[in-house]
Design an enzyme around this catalytic site. Structure first.
Site, PDB file in Angstrom:
ATOM      1  N   CYS B  13       0.827  -1.214   0.000  1.00  0.00           N
ATOM      2  CA  CYS B  13       0.000   0.000   0.000  1.00  0.00           C
ATOM      3  C   CYS B  13       0.858   1.259   0.000  1.00  0.00           C
ATOM      4  O   CYS B  13       0.606   2.203   0.747  1.00  0.00           O
ATOM      5  CB  CYS B  13      -0.935  -0.017   1.199  1.00  0.00           C
ATOM      6  SG  CYS B  13      -2.130  -1.362   1.109  1.00  0.00           S
ATOM      7  N   ALA B  14       1.888   1.287  -0.831  1.00  0.00           N
ATOM      8  CA  ALA B  14       2.722   2.482  -0.962  1.00  0.00           C
ATOM      9  C   ALA B  14       1.863   3.640  -1.449  1.00  0.00           C
ATOM     10  O   ALA B  14       0.766   3.438  -1.976  1.00  0.00           O
ATOM     11  CB  ALA B  14       3.853   2.210  -1.945  1.00  0.00           C
ATOM     12  N   ILE B  16       2.241   5.522  -3.953  1.00  0.00           N
ATOM     13  CA  ILE B  16       2.021   5.463  -5.397  1.00  0.00           C
ATOM     14  C   ILE B  16       0.867   4.506  -5.738  1.00  0.00           C
ATOM     15  O   ILE B  16       0.201   4.655  -6.765  1.00  0.00           O
ATOM     16  CB  ILE B  16       3.325   5.052  -6.130  1.00  0.00           C
ATOM     17  CG1 ILE B  16       3.202   5.059  -7.655  1.00  0.00           C
ATOM     18  CG2 ILE B  16       3.787   3.671  -5.703  1.00  0.00           C
ATOM     19  CD1 ILE B  16       3.460   6.361  -8.279  1.00  0.00           C
ATOM     20  N   ALA B  17       0.594   3.551  -4.835  1.00  0.00           N
ATOM     21  CA  ALA B  17      -0.506   2.606  -5.070  1.00  0.00           C
ATOM     22  C   ALA B  17      -1.853   3.326  -5.092  1.00  0.00           C
ATOM     23  O   ALA B  17      -2.787   2.920  -5.790  1.00  0.00           O
ATOM     24  CB  ALA B  17      -0.504   1.509  -4.018  1.00  0.00           C
ATOM     25  N   SER B  37      -1.842  -6.266   1.795  1.00  0.00           N
ATOM     26  CA  SER B  37      -0.761  -5.584   2.513  1.00  0.00           C
ATOM     27  C   SER B  37      -0.176  -6.577   3.513  1.00  0.00           C
ATOM     28  O   SER B  37      -0.662  -7.714   3.636  1.00  0.00           O
ATOM     29  CB  SER B  37      -1.305  -4.339   3.207  1.00  0.00           C
ATOM     30  OG  SER B  37      -0.245  -3.615   3.779  1.00  0.00           O
ATOM     31  N   HIS B  83      11.639  -6.421  -5.285  1.00  0.00           N
ATOM     32  CA  HIS B  83      11.017  -6.695  -6.586  1.00  0.00           C
ATOM     33  C   HIS B  83      11.250  -8.115  -7.078  1.00  0.00           C
ATOM     34  O   HIS B  83      10.311  -8.812  -7.480  1.00  0.00           O
ATOM     35  CB  HIS B  83      11.522  -5.703  -7.649  1.00  0.00           C
ATOM     36  CG  HIS B  83      10.890  -4.346  -7.553  1.00  0.00           C
ATOM     37  ND1 HIS B  83      10.999  -3.405  -8.542  1.00  0.00           N
ATOM     38  CD2 HIS B  83      10.131  -3.767  -6.572  1.00  0.00           C
ATOM     39  CE1 HIS B  83      10.345  -2.299  -8.186  1.00  0.00           C
ATOM     40  NE2 HIS B  83       9.820  -2.501  -6.988  1.00  0.00           N
ATOM     41  N   LYS B 101       8.883   1.302 -11.093  1.00  0.00           N
ATOM     42  CA  LYS B 101      10.269   1.569 -11.445  1.00  0.00           C
ATOM     43  C   LYS B 101      11.020   2.123 -10.232  1.00  0.00           C
ATOM     44  O   LYS B 101      10.387   2.728  -9.386  1.00  0.00           O
ATOM     45  CB  LYS B 101      10.398   2.509 -12.641  1.00  0.00           C
ATOM     46  CG  LYS B 101       9.373   3.614 -12.810  1.00  0.00           C
ATOM     47  CD  LYS B 101       9.183   4.663 -11.771  1.00  0.00           C
ATOM     48  CE  LYS B 101      10.385   5.441 -11.327  1.00  0.00           C
ATOM     49  NZ  LYS B 101      10.072   6.436 -10.264  1.00  0.00           N
ATOM     50  N   ARG B 173      13.455   5.660  -0.520  1.00  0.00           N
ATOM     51  CA  ARG B 173      14.247   5.980  -1.709  1.00  0.00           C
ATOM     52  C   ARG B 173      15.699   6.328  -1.400  1.00  0.00           C
ATOM     53  O   ARG B 173      16.516   6.431  -2.309  1.00  0.00           O
ATOM     54  CB  ARG B 173      13.591   7.135  -2.482  1.00  0.00           C
ATOM     55  CG  ARG B 173      12.318   6.724  -3.186  1.00  0.00           C
ATOM     56  CD  ARG B 173      11.596   7.918  -3.769  1.00  0.00           C
ATOM     57  NE  ARG B 173      10.344   7.520  -4.402  1.00  0.00           N
ATOM     58  CZ  ARG B 173       9.238   7.241  -3.756  1.00  0.00           C
ATOM     59  NH1 ARG B 173       9.215   7.301  -2.440  1.00  0.00           N
ATOM     60  NH2 ARG B 173       8.145   6.883  -4.410  1.00  0.00           N
ATOM     61  N   ASP B 186      15.059   6.337  -8.816  1.00  0.00           N
ATOM     62  CA  ASP B 186      13.730   6.933  -8.701  1.00  0.00           C
ATOM     63  C   ASP B 186      13.473   7.979  -9.776  1.00  0.00           C
ATOM     64  O   ASP B 186      12.405   7.996 -10.402  1.00  0.00           O
ATOM     65  CB  ASP B 186      13.573   7.568  -7.313  1.00  0.00           C
ATOM     66  CG  ASP B 186      12.143   8.007  -7.051  1.00  0.00           C
ATOM     67  OD1 ASP B 186      11.213   7.246  -7.390  1.00  0.00           O
ATOM     68  OD2 ASP B 186      11.950   9.113  -6.523  1.00  0.00           O
TER      69      ASP B 186
END
Lengths: 369, 369
Positions: B13-14, B16-17, B37, B83, B101, B173, B186
C-alpha cells in the site's frame, strides 16, 4: 543624438560590422565616424551597401583609422588571429576598444591586449551583445538581487548553428589560421559567458570536455560539449553546480539557456539573439511542485516575463561603451574594470575547455588569478 | 466499464498505489479486484482512505493476492530490493505484472523477473506512466514517423525533486537496503527512459558519470549527472548524439526534456507528469533561423502543440496493459515484447551509469545484447 557623441571607427568590413554600424547609428550617444578596410574600394562599398552618411570618413587601411585623432573608440571585427596585433596597436594609439568575440586565441594573447588597454588608460569591452539586453538585466535582478531562485545548481547552455557546404569550405570561423577556436570560439563563447553570468562571474572549479568533439581536417573544432563544475557546498550533501555547454556548427539553430536553482528555474530559447528586437521574453517557475498524489502540478505553465526594448541589444552595448568612454574623456574617470574582467574569465574557461579537448577529455582545474 | 474487465491485484500500500488504484478505477477495461498488505488493517485502511468499493477483496498478505485465481494482473509498488522475489513469484503464479520503477537493483535481477514472465507466458510492463500519455505518442509521431526533425543530436533530460529533512531520514528511496539506487533509480529512470525513447530505443555507445555525484552516508546516490554518447555518424564530421541526464533529490522540482535535432528542436518542462491532467503541451521549432544581419529570427516564438486527454496518463498505462492481457487471455496472443525490452534497456543504461559512478567517472561501454 547627443551634442558631442562618442566617435566610432570600424576597422574591417566583416558582415558583423554591418550590424554594429547600424547599432552605432541607433545609439543616441554614438556616432559612426570612420570605416577602414584593407582597400578604399571595400570601405566605399561598405558605405554604399549600408547607406552610411557622406560624413563618415572612409579609409583604405586600418592604420589610418587608428591615426585619426577624432576616433574615440575602435570596433574591431577582424578574424581572431589578427586581434592581438590590431587591438594592441589601437590601445597604444589611445583608442578605446570594442573587440569582437572570441577576444583572442588564448588568455596569454588577451592579457597582452588588456595590458595595452590598462597602460594606455583606454576602455576594453568585447562584443557580447546579449549581456546588454534589458532582458538580461531583468533576469539578473531576479536571479541574484532578490535571491528569489536560491542557489544555482544546473545550467544548460547551448549555441548551435548549421553551417552549409560553403561555410565549411570558406568561412573564417573554420580556418586554422584565422579563427582556430572554431565553434568553441564563435558559439561556445556565449555559452561560457552565460555560465559565468549565471554564477555571478565565479570561475568553475574544473572543466571537462565530453568525448563528442568533432574537428575538421585542419583540427578546428566544429562541435563540442563540455561539463563545468562548481564545488560550492560546505556540507557533503550540499549540492554544487554542474554546467553543460554545447556548441556546434553541425546542428540546427538553437540558443538555449536553462538555469535550475534550489527554489526555481529560468529558461529561454533565444538568449544570444532575441526572436524579435522590440521585445523579448523569458520563462520561469518558482515554488512549483507536484500536487498530492502526483497527478499534476500547482502551476498550469511556467510564468512569462516580457521585456520591451527601445533599442536593439547591440545598440545598448554601444551606448554603454560610449557612456563609459564619455566619462573617461570628460570627467577623467578610470576605465571600468568590469568588462575586461568578464572577457578574461570567459577566455580562461574557453582555454580550459580547449585544453581538456586537447588532453582527450581530461579534467582541467581553474583557479582565480 | 467493459463487460469483462481485466482484474488487478495490488500488493503493497505504498503512496504510489493510491494513484494507480485510482487509474485502475478510471481505465474502462480494468477493475481493481484485490489489495494485499502485510497486515489486513493496512489493507482496510487503504480501502477506506481511497474510498474503494466494498467489492474489492482485502488481504493481510501479498501471497493471498497471488493465490487468488481471479487476479489477472499484479501491480507491485514495493521497494526495489523486494522486486525480484515478489515479481518472480507473481509470474510463477501466472499473474501478469505491472512493476514499479526502477524495475530492479540491476539487470541480472531484472533478467530473473523477465525470464519468469517469459516462461510463464505473462505480460511484463514497468510503471513508466509518461510513455502512455497521448502527448508522448504525438511527440513520437513528429520526431520519428514524419522525419520532420531529422537526426537527434542533443538531449537534455532532467528530473529533480527537493527532499525535505524527513525524506532524507526515513524515505525508502534513500535507504541502502530498500532502494539502493536512490535518485538514479527513482528519478534518473525517467531521464534514461526519455533518452532511449528519443533515440528510438537504440542503446548509447558509452556512458560517463560526471564528477558531481552526491551520496548519503549509506552510499545511496542523492544527486548525479551523466553524459551518454551515441556514435551514429559514418562520416568524421557527422554529428553523433550527446545526452545529458541529471537527477537529484537536492534540487527544486524540475522535469525538463529538451531534444535538438538536425532540423528542429522540441522541449517540454513537465515530461514526467504533465502540469494538468486534462491537457498537456509541448513546444517545438522547425526551420527556425536567424534573419539577415542576425538581428532577430524568422519566428516570434516556438510553436505549441496542445494534446487533450480523456484519462490521466497512468490510466492510459493501465488500459494498455489490460488491453494486452485481454488479448492473451481471450485470443491466446503472445505477450508483447516491446514493454519488457524498454524496461531492460533502461535498466542496462542505469547499471552503466551506476558502474561509471562507482569507477570514479570512467566511461562504460554498452553493447546491444
Amino acid at each position: 543624438m547627443a551634442e558631442n557623441p562618442v566617435r566610432f571607427g570600424i576597422i574591417g568590413c566583416a558582415k558583423i560590422a554591418t550590424k554594429v554600424a547600424r547599432a552605432i547609428n541607433l545609439a543616441p550617444n554614438s556616432l559612426l565616424y570612420a570605416v577602414g578596410s584593407r582597400s578604399i574600394d571595400k570601405a566605399k562599398n561598405f558605405a554604399i551597401v549600408n547607406g552610411l552618411s557622406d560624413a563618415v570618413k572612409l579609409y583604405g587601411s586600418y592604420d589610418q583609422v587608428l591615426d585619426d585623432p577624432c576616433v574615440d573608440i575602435v570596433y574591431l571585427p577582424l578574424p581572431t588571429s589578427l586581434h592581438v596585433h590590431w587591438a594592441v596597436l589601437a590601445a597604444r594609439k589611445k583608442k578605446h576598444l570594442l573587440l569582437e568575440k572570441p577576444t583572442a586565441l588564448d588568455v596569454t594573447e588577451l592579457d597582452r591586449i588588456l595590458e595595452a588597454c590598462e597602460s594606455n588608460g583606454v576602455q576594453f569591452m568585447d562584443g557580447s551583445m546579449w549581456l546588454h539586453h534589458p532582458r538580461t538585466v531583468k533576469m539578473k535582478e531576479m536571479l541574484f538581487d532578490s535571491g528569489l531562485f536560491g542557489q544555482v545548481h544546473l545550467i544548460h547552455s547551448t549555441s548551435t548553428s548549421m553551417g552549409m557546404t560553403e561555410f565549411f569550405e570558406n568561412n573564417i570561423r573554420v580556418k586554422a589560421d584565422l579563427d582556430a577556436l572554431g565553434a568553441l570560439g564563435d558559439l561556445g563563447w556565449y555559452c561560457i559567458g552565460a555560465t559565468l553570468w549565471s554564477k555571478n562571474y565565479k570561475l568553475p572549479t574544473s572543466v571537462t570536455a565530453l568525448p563528442d568533439t568533432i574537428k575538421n581536417s585542419d583540427g578546428v573544432i566544429l562541435s563540442c560539449t563540455a561539463s563545468l563544475h562548481y564545488d560550492d557546498g560546505d556540507q557533503p550533501t550540499e549540492k554544487s553546480a554542474t554546467v553543460i555547454i554545447h556548441c556546434s556548427f553541425l546542428s540546427y539553430t538553437c540558443t538555449d539557456l536553462s538555469i535550475s536553482a534550489s527554489k526555481g528555474s529560468l529558461h529561454l530559447k533565444d538568449f544570444i539573439i532575441p526572436f524579435q528586437e522590440d521585445s523579448a521574453i523569458f520563462n520561469y517557475t518558482l515554488d512549483a511542485k507536484l500536487v498530492d498524489l502526483h497527478i499534476g502540478w500547482n502551476i498550469v505553465k511556467p510564468e512569462k516575463v516580457v521585456v520591451d526594448c527601445e533599442l536593439p541589444q547591440e545598440a545598448y552595448m554601444v551606448q554603454e561603451l560610449a557612456r563609459i568612454v564619455e566619462g573617461i574623456k570628460k570627467s577623467g574617470c578610470r576605465p571600468d574594470s568590469k568588462w575586461p574582467e568578464i572577457s578574461r574569465k570567459t577566455q580562461l574557461v574557453m582555454d580550459a575547455i580547449k585544453q581538456s579537448v586537447d588532453l582527450g577529455c581530461k579534467p582541467v582545474c581553474l583557479t582565480e588569478n
